[in-house]
Motif scaffolding. Structure first.
Motif, PDB file in Angstrom:
ATOM      1  N   PHE A   1       0.831  -1.195   0.000  1.00 24.70           N
ATOM      2  CA  PHE A   1       0.000   0.000   0.000  1.00 24.70           C
ATOM      3  C   PHE A   1       0.875   1.258   0.000  1.00 24.70           C
ATOM      4  O   PHE A   1       2.087   1.191   0.227  1.00 24.70           O
ATOM      5  N   HIS A   2       0.248   2.387  -0.253  1.00 23.44           N
ATOM      6  CA  HIS A   2       0.961   3.664  -0.301  1.00 23.44           C
ATOM      7  C   HIS A   2       0.748   4.415   1.012  1.00 23.44           C
ATOM      8  O   HIS A   2      -0.317   5.017   1.209  1.00 23.44           O
ATOM      9  N   PRO A   3       1.725   4.444   1.915  1.00 27.63           N
ATOM     10  CA  PRO A   3       1.554   5.193   3.165  1.00 27.63           C
ATOM     11  C   PRO A   3       1.271   6.673   2.911  1.00 27.63           C
ATOM     12  O   PRO A   3       0.497   7.294   3.639  1.00 27.63           O
ATOM     13  N   GLU A   4       1.891   7.228   1.884  1.00 25.60           N
ATOM     14  CA  GLU A   4       1.744   8.666   1.607  1.00 25.60           C
ATOM     15  C   GLU A   4       0.348   9.025   1.123  1.00 25.60           C
ATOM     16  O   GLU A   4      -0.013  10.201   1.078  1.00 25.60           O
ATOM     17  N   LYS A   5      -0.456   8.007   0.761  1.00 27.65           N
ATOM     18  CA  LYS A   5      -1.828   8.246   0.314  1.00 27.65           C
ATOM     19  C   LYS A   5      -2.852   7.629   1.265  1.00 27.65           C
ATOM     20  O   LYS A   5      -4.044   7.641   0.975  1.00 27.65           O
ATOM     21  N   SER A   6      -2.380   7.101   2.380  1.00 34.35           N
ATOM     22  CA  SER A   6      -3.249   6.352   3.292  1.00 34.35           C
ATOM     23  C   SER A   6      -3.650   7.141   4.534  1.00 34.35           C
ATOM     24  O   SER A   6      -4.009   6.556   5.556  1.00 34.35           O
ATOM     25  N   GLN A   7      -3.546   8.453   4.465  1.00 35.01           N
ATOM     26  CA  GLN A   7      -4.038   9.343   5.517  1.00 35.01           C
ATOM     27  C   GLN A   7      -3.484   8.936   6.884  1.00 35.01           C
ATOM     28  O   GLN A   7      -2.297   8.738   7.039  1.00 35.01           O
ATOM     29  N   ALA A   8      -4.345   8.843   7.901  1.00 34.39           N
ATOM     30  CA  ALA A   8      -3.864   8.616   9.269  1.00 34.39           C
ATOM     31  C   ALA A   8      -3.081   7.309   9.391  1.00 34.39           C
ATOM     32  O   ALA A   8      -2.054   7.248  10.083  1.00 34.39           O
ATOM     33  N   THR A   9      -3.556   6.256   8.715  1.00 33.41           N
ATOM     34  CA  THR A   9      -2.841   4.970   8.764  1.00 33.41           C
ATOM     35  C   THR A   9      -1.430   5.127   8.216  1.00 33.41           C
ATOM     36  O   THR A   9      -0.448   4.675   8.833  1.00 33.41           O
ATOM     37  N   GLY A  10      -1.305   5.766   7.070  1.00 34.53           N
ATOM     38  CA  GLY A  10      -0.001   5.935   6.445  1.00 34.53           C
ATOM     39  C   GLY A  10       0.937   6.807   7.251  1.00 34.53           C
ATOM     40  O   GLY A  10       2.138   6.505   7.380  1.00 34.53           O
ATOM     41  N   LEU A  11       0.420   7.886   7.823  1.00 32.37           N
ATOM     42  CA  LEU A  11       1.251   8.776   8.634  1.00 32.37           C
ATOM     43  C   LEU A  11       1.761   8.053   9.878  1.00 32.37           C
ATOM     44  O   LEU A  11       2.903   8.260  10.299  1.00 32.37           O
ATOM     45  N   LYS A  12       0.922   7.178  10.448  1.00 30.79           N
ATOM     46  CA  LYS A  12       1.357   6.402  11.610  1.00 30.79           C
ATOM     47  C   LYS A  12       2.460   5.415  11.225  1.00 30.79           C
ATOM     48  O   LYS A  12       3.438   5.240  11.961  1.00 30.79           O
ATOM     49  N   VAL A  13       2.318   4.781  10.067  1.00 32.19           N
ATOM     50  CA  VAL A  13       3.351   3.855   9.589  1.00 32.19           C
ATOM     51  C   VAL A  13       4.670   4.602   9.387  1.00 32.19           C
ATOM     52  O   VAL A  13       5.738   4.123   9.786  1.00 32.19           O
ATOM     53  N   ILE A  14       4.619   5.780   8.776  1.00 25.85           N
ATOM     54  CA  ILE A  14       5.830   6.572   8.556  1.00 25.85           C
ATOM     55  C   ILE A  14       6.447   6.979   9.892  1.00 25.85           C
ATOM     56  O   ILE A  14       7.669   6.881  10.094  1.00 25.85           O
ATOM     57  N   SER A  15       5.607   7.434  10.823  1.00 28.25           N
ATOM     58  CA  SER A  15       6.102   7.823  12.140  1.00 28.25           C
ATOM     59  C   SER A  15       6.783   6.653  12.839  1.00 28.25           C
ATOM     60  O   SER A  15       7.882   6.795  13.412  1.00 28.25           O
ATOM     61  N   ASN A  16       6.155   5.495  12.781  1.00 28.00           N
ATOM     62  CA  ASN A  16       6.755   4.303  13.391  1.00 28.00           C
ATOM     63  C   ASN A  16       8.089   3.962  12.736  1.00 28.00           C
ATOM     64  O   ASN A  16       9.056   3.591  13.415  1.00 28.00           O
ATOM     65  N   PHE A  17       8.123   4.054  11.394  1.00 29.70           N
ATOM     66  CA  PHE A  17       9.368   3.733  10.679  1.00 29.70           C
ATOM     67  C   PHE A  17      10.504   4.666  11.112  1.00 29.70           C
ATOM     68  O   PHE A  17      11.652   4.223  11.279  1.00 29.70           O
ATOM     69  N   LEU A  18      10.193   5.941  11.305  1.00 30.53           N
ATOM     70  CA  LEU A  18      11.235   6.901  11.661  1.00 30.53           C
ATOM     71  C   LEU A  18      11.729   6.731  13.107  1.00 30.53           C
ATOM     72  O   LEU A  18      12.800   7.216  13.449  1.00 30.53           O
ATOM     73  N   ARG A  19      10.961   6.024  13.924  1.00 29.39           N
ATOM     74  CA  ARG A  19      11.362   5.756  15.311  1.00 29.39           C
ATOM     75  C   ARG A  19      11.876   4.327  15.500  1.00 29.39           C
ATOM     76  O   ARG A  19      12.419   3.981  16.564  1.00 29.39           O
ATOM     77  N   TRP A  20      11.714   3.510  14.512  1.00 26.55           N
ATOM     78  CA  TRP A  20      12.057   2.083  14.593  1.00 26.55           C
ATOM     79  C   TRP A  20      13.546   1.892  14.788  1.00 26.55           C
ATOM     80  O   TRP A  20      14.370   2.504  14.108  1.00 26.55           O
ATOM     81  N   ALA A  21      13.901   1.032  15.729  1.00 28.88           N
ATOM     82  CA  ALA A  21      15.301   0.720  15.985  1.00 28.88           C
ATOM     83  C   ALA A  21      15.512  -0.780  15.842  1.00 28.88           C
ATOM     84  O   ALA A  21      15.549  -1.522  16.838  1.00 28.88           O
ATOM     85  N   PRO A  22      15.625  -1.255  14.605  1.00 32.55           N
ATOM     86  CA  PRO A  22      15.752  -2.715  14.388  1.00 32.55           C
ATOM     87  C   PRO A  22      17.087  -3.266  14.926  1.00 32.55           C
ATOM     88  O   PRO A  22      18.038  -2.552  15.080  1.00 32.55           O
TER      89      PRO A  22
END
Length: 214
Positions: A193-214
């Motif tokens: 899916f496209h996070p950048e087009k998925s509104q609140a769901t997509g923004l949350k995924v992006i936010s999580n990715f930017l904080r993710w520490a694998p």
């Protein structure tokens, strides 16, 4: 934090960059978002995003045509373990093989192949396009943390990622059968899916990715 969105002539670059910039601003992160075709800039990045729109072979050719880019990605992501997010065809390029208009080698970072979407219900049209509910794997991935059980995301695709190892399939969407909506292994994740087009769901995924520490 340096966030590199790879520009290889294929992708929703403007909308992806705007979505990442919005999350950076709203979350108060000390981060810079750069859209770049420069392999050295990608090699220096702390997080890397590979978008993609179009045919598998064209996208792979565009990526390969950038001097040193595939090597820079392999060094940053595989050798140094930098967090990586592939979007749509950018996710599909992670596969071993793409079977869109022939057989084409992918990056091979996550074993599997990209095959046509073929719904069991003939009333369902291809491409699969629109908003659909995500179903998460039993052990929710950190990039999906905090999403509600009925989270919806925006899809537009005619091919799907068939993982060789089911453990690499992190979320699915139902469209005449289960389709991989998110795949991942180690420091690598990808969304069909496209996070950048998925509104609140997509923004949350992006936010999580930017904080993710694998």
């Amino acid at each position: 934090m340096r966030i590199a969105i790879v520009d290889y002539g294929s992708g929703n670059l403007r909308s992806a960059a705007k979505a990442f910039e919005r999350v950076v601003a709203e979350d108060g992160l000390a981060a810079e978002v750069t859209v770049t075709a420069d392999a050295e800039a990608v090699a220096r990045a702390d997080r890397i995003v590979l978008p993609g729109v179009g045919a598998f072979a064209d996208c792979k050719a565009g990526l390969t045509a950038l001097p040193g880019m595939v090597a820079a990605l392999e060094q940053a992501v595989l050798a140094k373990g930098r967090p990586f997010l592939g979007i749509c065809v950018g996710m599909q390029l992670l596969a071993t093989t793409g079977r869109e208009h022939g057989e084409h080698a992918g990056l091979g970072w996550i074993k599997g192949e990209v095959v046509p979407v073929s719904p069991a219900d003939p009333a369902l049209k291809v491409p699969h396009m629109g908003w659909n509910e995500l179903a998460f794997a039993a052990d929710a991935h950190p990039v999906l943390a905090g999403l509600p059980p009925a989270a919806h995301a925006y899809f537009v695709h005619s091919y799907r990622f068939a993982c060789a190892d089911g453990a690499d399939q992190l979320a699915t969407v139902e469209y005449g059968g289960a389709i991989a909506a998110m795949v991942g292994r180690g420091n690598i994740v990808g969304t069909q899916f496209h996070p950048e087009k998925s509104q609140a769901t997509g923004l949350k995924v992006i936010s999580n990715f930017l904080r993710w520490a694998p």
